[in-house]
Design a protein around this motif. Structure first.
Motif, short mmCIF file in Angstrom:
data_model
loop_
_atom_site.label_atom_id
_atom_site.label_comp_id
_atom_site.label_asym_id
_atom_site.label_seq_id
_atom_site.Cartn_x
_atom_site.Cartn_y
_atom_site.Cartn_z
N ASN A 48 0.83 -1.20 0.00
CA ASN A 48 0.00 0.00 0.00
C ASN A 48 0.87 1.26 0.00
N PHE A 49 1.96 1.23 0.73
CA PHE A 49 2.82 2.41 0.86
C PHE A 49 3.59 2.69 -0.43
N TYR A 50 4.15 1.68 -1.03
CA TYR A 50 5.03 1.88 -2.19
C TYR A 50 4.33 1.72 -3.53
N GLY A 51 3.10 1.26 -3.51
CA GLY A 51 2.43 0.97 -4.77
C GLY A 51 2.71 -0.47 -5.18
N ARG A 52 1.91 -0.99 -6.08
CA ARG A 52 1.98 -2.42 -6.40
C ARG A 52 3.33 -2.85 -6.96
N GLU A 53 3.80 -2.17 -7.97
CA GLU A 53 5.03 -2.61 -8.65
C GLU A 53 6.23 -2.58 -7.71
N LYS A 54 6.47 -1.44 -7.08
CA LYS A 54 7.62 -1.30 -6.19
C LYS A 54 7.42 -2.12 -4.91
N GLY A 55 6.19 -2.19 -4.44
CA GLY A 55 5.90 -2.92 -3.22
C GLY A 55 6.15 -4.41 -3.37
N LEU A 56 5.77 -5.00 -4.53
CA LEU A 56 6.01 -6.42 -4.76
C LEU A 56 7.51 -6.71 -4.85
N VAL A 57 8.25 -5.79 -5.43
CA VAL A 57 9.71 -5.96 -5.52
C VAL A 57 10.32 -5.98 -4.12
N LYS A 58 9.91 -5.05 -3.28
CA LYS A 58 10.45 -5.00 -1.91
C LYS A 58 10.05 -6.24 -1.12
N CYS A 59 8.84 -6.70 -1.33
CA CYS A 59 8.40 -7.93 -0.65
C CYS A 59 9.25 -9.12 -1.10
N ASN A 60 9.56 -9.17 -2.37
CA ASN A 60 10.39 -10.26 -2.89
C ASN A 60 11.77 -10.25 -2.24
N ILE A 61 12.34 -9.08 -2.10
CA ILE A 61 13.65 -8.95 -1.44
C ILE A 61 13.57 -9.45 0.00
N ILE A 62 12.54 -9.03 0.69
CA ILE A 62 12.37 -9.41 2.11
C ILE A 62 12.14 -10.91 2.23
N LEU A 63 11.31 -11.48 1.36
CA LEU A 63 11.01 -12.91 1.43
C LEU A 63 12.26 -13.76 1.21
N ASN A 64 13.08 -13.34 0.28
CA ASN A 64 14.31 -14.10 0.03
C ASN A 64 15.25 -14.05 1.23
N LYS A 65 15.27 -12.92 1.92
CA LYS A 65 16.09 -12.80 3.13
C LYS A 65 15.55 -13.72 4.22
N ILE A 66 14.22 -13.75 4.36
CA ILE A 66 13.62 -14.62 5.38
C ILE A 66 13.94 -16.07 5.08
N LYS A 67 13.82 -16.45 3.81
CA LYS A 67 14.10 -17.84 3.42
C LYS A 67 15.56 -18.21 3.74
N GLU A 68 16.45 -17.24 3.52
CA GLU A 68 17.87 -17.49 3.75
C GLU A 68 18.19 -17.57 5.24
N GLN A 69 17.64 -16.65 6.03
CA GLN A 69 17.99 -16.56 7.44
C GLN A 69 17.14 -17.43 8.35
N TYR A 70 15.90 -17.69 7.93
CA TYR A 70 14.97 -18.43 8.78
C TYR A 70 14.29 -19.55 7.98
N PRO A 71 15.04 -20.53 7.56
CA PRO A 71 14.53 -21.58 6.66
C PRO A 71 13.40 -22.41 7.24
N ALA A 72 13.21 -22.39 8.55
CA ALA A 72 12.16 -23.19 9.16
C ALA A 72 10.77 -22.59 8.95
N LEU A 73 10.72 -21.29 8.60
CA LEU A 73 9.42 -20.65 8.39
C LEU A 73 8.75 -21.20 7.13
N VAL A 74 7.48 -21.56 7.27
CA VAL A 74 6.70 -22.08 6.14
C VAL A 74 5.92 -20.95 5.47
N THR A 75 5.41 -20.03 6.27
CA THR A 75 4.67 -18.88 5.75
C THR A 75 5.18 -17.61 6.43
N PRO A 76 5.08 -16.46 5.78
CA PRO A 76 5.58 -15.21 6.37
C PRO A 76 4.59 -14.57 7.33
#
Length: 483
Positions: free
Chosen positions: A49-77
């Motif tokens: 909502n803050f960044y708009g759809r295009e930029k917001g999805l990109v930022k979410c993708n960056i964050i999700l990849n970090k979570i996957k790397e640092q916290y592999p036990a998480l199944v959902t965010p």
């Protein structure tokens, strides 16, 4: 999602079961999108909502990849999972988050997850936003995502599915994966998204099977957000100007005067005519109550519709089955008198005194003994002629009256929840209150007008009498123009 027809439902043990619930367990409130899943992913909604759809999805993708790397036990965010990290991990994650997003993006959440309960999160996302601004942001986003099919809701649900795929817990067919990867690259207006969005939503719905809801978190979340706002009530006033009833009622009265004169002068001992005129007059008196007390938009008005329908169906049923009984007209009378006898005898056997009761038990007893000693009157606790009103309606080809009106109006007579919800509760338009209901103690909610349905059924009733006993054309024409 296409709505299923009644014929698509499965009828089992008196219950219509939806096609979806036939295939899977009934979806509970905790598994619903708005109540059970959105609270876990509101943080993602705020980013998009803050960044708009295009930029917001990109930022979410960056964050999700970090979570996957640092916290592999998480199944959902889920936010509840993040808040359950041990202190060091929580601190590290939120510090990283602030390298990707601005502080004020998640600052609204500090009104829910306050310093006293969540010091690590709250300390990281303090900003100069006022409390009112934070609450307004949360309300705005929750309102936009209250519809599980909205664009923003679907974007969040895509992020959820994408993360589960990244975590290795969800394996998809090549075609479905291709559609999923196309989702962030296409604007919602693209024609292909009409096919991709439902695919994303259907896959996301299954995630509760992989990672069940956290009831404690949901309770905390909704309690916190519900305290942030006052109720904003609204209601639907479906009433209109009061109908002009005087002329119609006077014409019905003239018709009933004609039949009453015919009865008293030609054959005052005609039991059949007495019953038919008695039923019709009862319906007429219910209409008098409707008009004199202006009950057109009320709960009581629906009871009146139900009564005139049942009276009309009963008249047709008695006529249809007359030849099958020795004297169905007397049977009908003593069936009803038997109900009165049962009430009186219960009261007498109880030996109680009810001086202010609206029931005059002494007068009822006189009525029971009016034509026959009550010792010879049975008390039948089943339906008259062993047939309920639905069966009678079908028997006289009036099933539509039962299906479309009588069954609905019966809900008001029995105080069923549908009737209570429609007539006695009004909606709160505050998203954080889950659009809950509030008692309508000011009586603002007005229902739709019952007058036209009453006229229609009353005219059907008069048509029955006309078919049996005839009537001058100028009298009958006077009411038919009101249909």
């Amino acid at each position: 999602m296409n709505h299923s027809k009644l014929s698509d439902h499965i009828f089992k043990k008196g219950k219509f079961i939806t096609p979806w619930n036939e295939l899977m367990n009934e979806i509970g409130k905790e598994n619903s999108w708005y109540h059970g899943r959105l609270p876990e992913y509101l943080w993602i909604a705020l980013i998009i909502n803050f960044y708009g759809r295009e930029k917001g999805l990109v930022k979410c993708n960056i964050i999700l990849n970090k979570i996957k790397e640092q916290y592999p036990a998480l199944v959902t965010p889920k936010f509840s999972k993040i808040l359950n990290f041990e202190s060091e991990k929580q601190d590290g994650f939120f510090k990283y988050l602030l390298t990707v997003i601005d502080t004020q993006v998640l600052a609204p959440l500090t009104t829910i997850f306050t310093y006293s309960n969540f010091p690590i999160f709250s300390s990281k996302f303090q900003s100069n936003m006022s409390v009112d601004q934070r609450i307004e942001t949360i309300n705005s986003v929750m309102e936009e995502t209250s519809d599980h099919q909205s664009y923003l809701s679907t974007d969040i649900r895509f992020i959820i599915v994408y993360f589960v795929v990244l975590s290795g817990k969800l394996h998809m067919q090549r075609e479905s994966m291709a559609l999923l990867l196309e989702y962030p690259t296409l604007p919602h207006e693209d024609e292909r998204m009409r096919m991709i969005r439902p695919t994303v939503r259907s896959i996301e719905m299954m995630q509760n099977e992989i990672d069940p809801f956290d009831g404690e978190y949901l309770d905390f979340f909704w309690e916190a957000v519900s305290r942030m706002n006052d109720c904003k009530l609204f209601y639907i006033d479906m009433s209109s100007d009061l109908p002009d009833t005087k002329e119609y009622m006077s014409r019905v009265k003239v018709i009933l005067e004609y039949y009453t004169d015919l009865f008293t002068s030609a054959n005052p001992l005609d039991n059949k005519m007495l019953v038919l005129l008695g039923i019709t007059t009862y319906s007429y008196k219910r209409l008098i109550e409707l008009v004199e007390h202006e009950l057109f938009y009320t709960i009581s008005g629906r009871g009146i519709v139900r009564t005139v329908i049942e009276d009309y169906i009963m008249m047709k049923y008695l006529l249809k089955n007359e030849s099958l009984h020795a004297d169905i007209w007397t049977e009908y009378q003593y069936y009803g008198i038997g109900q009165y006898k049962l009430i009186v005898e219960r009261f007498r056997q109880s030996e109680k005194e009810l001086p202010n009761s609206h029931v005059s038990y002494e007068y009822l007893d006189i009525l029971v003994n009016e034509y026959k000693n009550k010792e010879f009157i049975d008390m039948d606790t089943t339906y008259f002629d062993k047939q309920n009103i639905r069966g009678k309606a079908i028997a006289v080809d009036e099933k539509e009256l039962f299906d479309f009106y009588y069954d609905y109006d019966s809900a008001f007579e029995h105080g069923l929840w549908g009737a209570i919800r429609e007539s006695s509760l009004i909606k709160c338009n505050t998203p954080s209150h889950q659009y809950h209901c509030v008692p309508d103690i000011e009586n603002n909610q007005k229902l739709r007008n019952v007058w036209h349905d009453c006229v229609r059924v009353m005219n059907k009733t008069l048509n029955v009498l006309e078919g049996l006993y005839g009537i001058p054309l100028h009298l009958s024409a006077g009411v038919k123009e009101y249909e």
